[in-house]
Design a protein around this motif. Structure first.
Motif, mmCIF file in Angstrom:
data_model
loop_
_atom_site.group_PDB
_atom_site.id
_atom_site.type_symbol
_atom_site.label_atom_id
_atom_site.label_comp_id
_atom_site.label_asym_id
_atom_site.label_seq_id
_atom_site.Cartn_x
_atom_site.Cartn_y
_atom_site.Cartn_z
ATOM 1 N N ARG A 251 0.812 -1.217 0.000
ATOM 2 C CA ARG A 251 0.000 0.000 0.000
ATOM 3 C C ARG A 251 0.845 1.266 0.000
ATOM 4 N N TYR A 252 1.950 1.236 0.768
ATOM 5 C CA TYR A 252 2.662 2.494 0.996
ATOM 6 C C TYR A 252 4.072 2.516 0.409
ATOM 7 N N ALA A 276 -4.654 9.739 3.664
ATOM 8 C CA ALA A 276 -5.957 10.382 3.844
ATOM 9 C C ALA A 276 -6.984 9.326 4.256
ATOM 10 N N ASP A 277 -6.841 8.156 3.656
ATOM 11 C CA ASP A 277 -7.812 7.102 3.931
ATOM 12 C C ASP A 277 -7.104 6.003 4.737
ATOM 13 N N ASP A 283 -9.351 -4.412 6.827
ATOM 14 C CA ASP A 283 -8.765 -4.224 5.483
ATOM 15 C C ASP A 283 -7.396 -4.891 5.405
ATOM 16 N N LEU A 284 -6.635 -4.776 6.512
ATOM 17 C CA LEU A 284 -5.247 -5.244 6.489
ATOM 18 C C LEU A 284 -5.103 -6.714 6.860
#
Lengths: 307, 146
Positions: A251-252, A276-277, A283-284
């Protein structure tokens, strides 16, 4: 439940089941200890088995204490709550297991070195004198039944609630029934006139207990030093921790991700600005394991580590 | 597998075990039968040794042997028993005797167990590990006390 206190609702029922199993353990193992105490006579093998059974209560007791602490809410003096009590309990349980292994090894080696010939004579019951060895074998047969059953029931519960204390207790139960078997082999050995049989059987089992205990101790230390979460049964990184690191990196980007374990819960730290979200635990981790992720923090400007 | 393992491990042991348990670790009973002699020390100043000697005499007779008295005193006697140079020592021993882990002491022959564990009374000391002899003489002591 708060961020740092209470038991996640998803596992509350299983934790209660674990507590019930530990109460049963205390009840059954106490009955075993009393019976063995009454029949132990002068046998060193039986004495070792009683001491082993006595020490085997330690993981059950610390599990019950840790579960109580875990339910407490954080306060001004303990703002991060009491969840790490479970990690501390794990260290105590692992140490108890190691003490059992070390004690049994010492006893067996000294018996072999001193070439002690154990004496098991007669006991008079209701006017008949019978060989005390038969009563010892009966007590030892009784002593192996509860740990085999309880150990097997605990194993899957420990896996579901990621509880290393309960897992170590299941190992302790394995040590219990194996020691019982070694004790029976020892008494039969004495009966056959093989003085060394008892100590030799006990030594093999003691060494396997020491090996299990050192593994558990390694994990307990890793947990207290904020190591990345480990598997229940080995010192390898746990699968859900590896998956979480991969998910966060996907994700990051290629950022630094640190995970640590507080009791059964994972805290994650990611070196990147807050998105932001912000993703949810589900989810993880997926819905079933969402309870495992207690906190997720982002560090926007990671400073250089101290030299 | 885990559930079946204890039973599997125990079966041969228990089958082997049922025949003539317990046996002596150093074969004292067989030796008494073979040589026809049971070597016994009566510690000096044991005026009431007769019941013990009578009991050991009956044990020896059951093995086609007779009792041979050997002279020794004090710790010499107990060391000889530990080393297997004699088969039994008759004397006064306390329940809490400092020798209680080195030798196998019988129950008192002529009294009940005294309340004071430090009070020496007539007992038969046997060599540790000679469990067939120990059980057989324990049975005879229990019958004698009845």
């Amino acid at each position: 439940m708060t961020v740092h206190g209470g038991i996640a609702p998803a596992i509350a029922a299983d934790v209660r089941r674990g507590e019930l199993l530990e109460w049963w353990t205390l009840f059954w193992m106490s009955s075993v200890i009393v019976l063995m105490w009454l029949t132990m006579g002068a046998s060193q093998a039986m004495k070792s088995a009683v001491i082993e059974d006595f020490l085997s209560l330690v993981p059950a007791i610390v599990f019950l204490l840790a579960a109580r602490w875990e339910r407490r809410d954080p306060n001004r003096r303990f703002p991060f709550g009491y969840r790490r009590g479970n990690s501390l309990a794990f260290l105590i349980a692992a140490t108890a297991l190691l003490s059992v292994g070390a004690f049994l090894s010492y006893e067996s080696i000294t018996t072999l070195v001193r070439r002690e010939h154990p004496t098991v004579g007669g006991v008079t019951l209701f006017g008949h004198t019978v060989w005390l060895g038969w009563l010892m074998i009966a007590a030892l047969v009784y002593s192996i039944v509860p740990p085999i059953i309880l150990g097997r029931i605990k194993q899957p519960v420990a896996e579901r609630i990621k509880d290393k204390v309960l897992h170590t207790d299941a190992l302790m139960q394995k040590a219990d029934w194996q020691t019982g078997l070694a004790g029976i082999a020892g008494i039969v050995g004495i009966g056959l006139g093989w003085w060394w049989a008892d100590a030799t059987a006990a030594l093999f089992i003691a060494l396997s207990i020491v090996k299990d205990a050192l593994g558990a101790l390694d994990q307990a230390v890793a947990e207290l030093l904020d190591g990345t979460p480990r598997k229940l049964a080995s010192n390898d990184l746990s699968d859900d921790a590896e998956d979480l690191i991969a998910t966060l990196k996907a994700r990051y980007g290629d950022v630094s991700v640190r995970l640590r374990e507080t009791g059964r819960y994972i805290d994650a730290e990611v070196d990147c600005p807050s998105p932001a979200d912000v993703p949810t635990a589900a989810d993880l981790m997926g819905d079933d394991a969402a309870w495992r992720l207690a906190s997720l923090s982002f560090r926007p400007e990671p400073s250089d580590p101290p030299a | 597998m885990m559930r079946k393992m204890p039973a599997l491990l125990l079966l041969p042991l228990l089958l082997a075990a049922c025949d003539g348990m317990p046996r002596d670790a150093s074969g004292t009973s067989e030796r008494i039968s073979r040589t026809g002699t049971m070597r016994v020390i009566v510690l000096p100043a044991t005026p009431d040794a007769a019941p013990a000697l009578d009991l050991l005499g009956r044990y020896a007779a059951a093995h086609g042997a007779t009792v041979a008295r050997i002279e020794a005193h004090g710790e010499h006697a107990l060391h000889m028993l530990e080393e297997g140079d004699v088969d039994a020592v008759v004397g006064h021993f306390a329940k809490a005797s400092p020798w209680k882990t080195e030798i196998a002491l019988s129950k008192p022959l002529t009294h009940g167990e005294p309340d004071d564990a430090d009070m020496p009374v007539l007992r038969i000391a046997r060599r540790n590990g000679e469990n067939a002899l120990v059980l057989a003489t324990d049975r005879m002591v229990a019958e004698a006390r009845r």
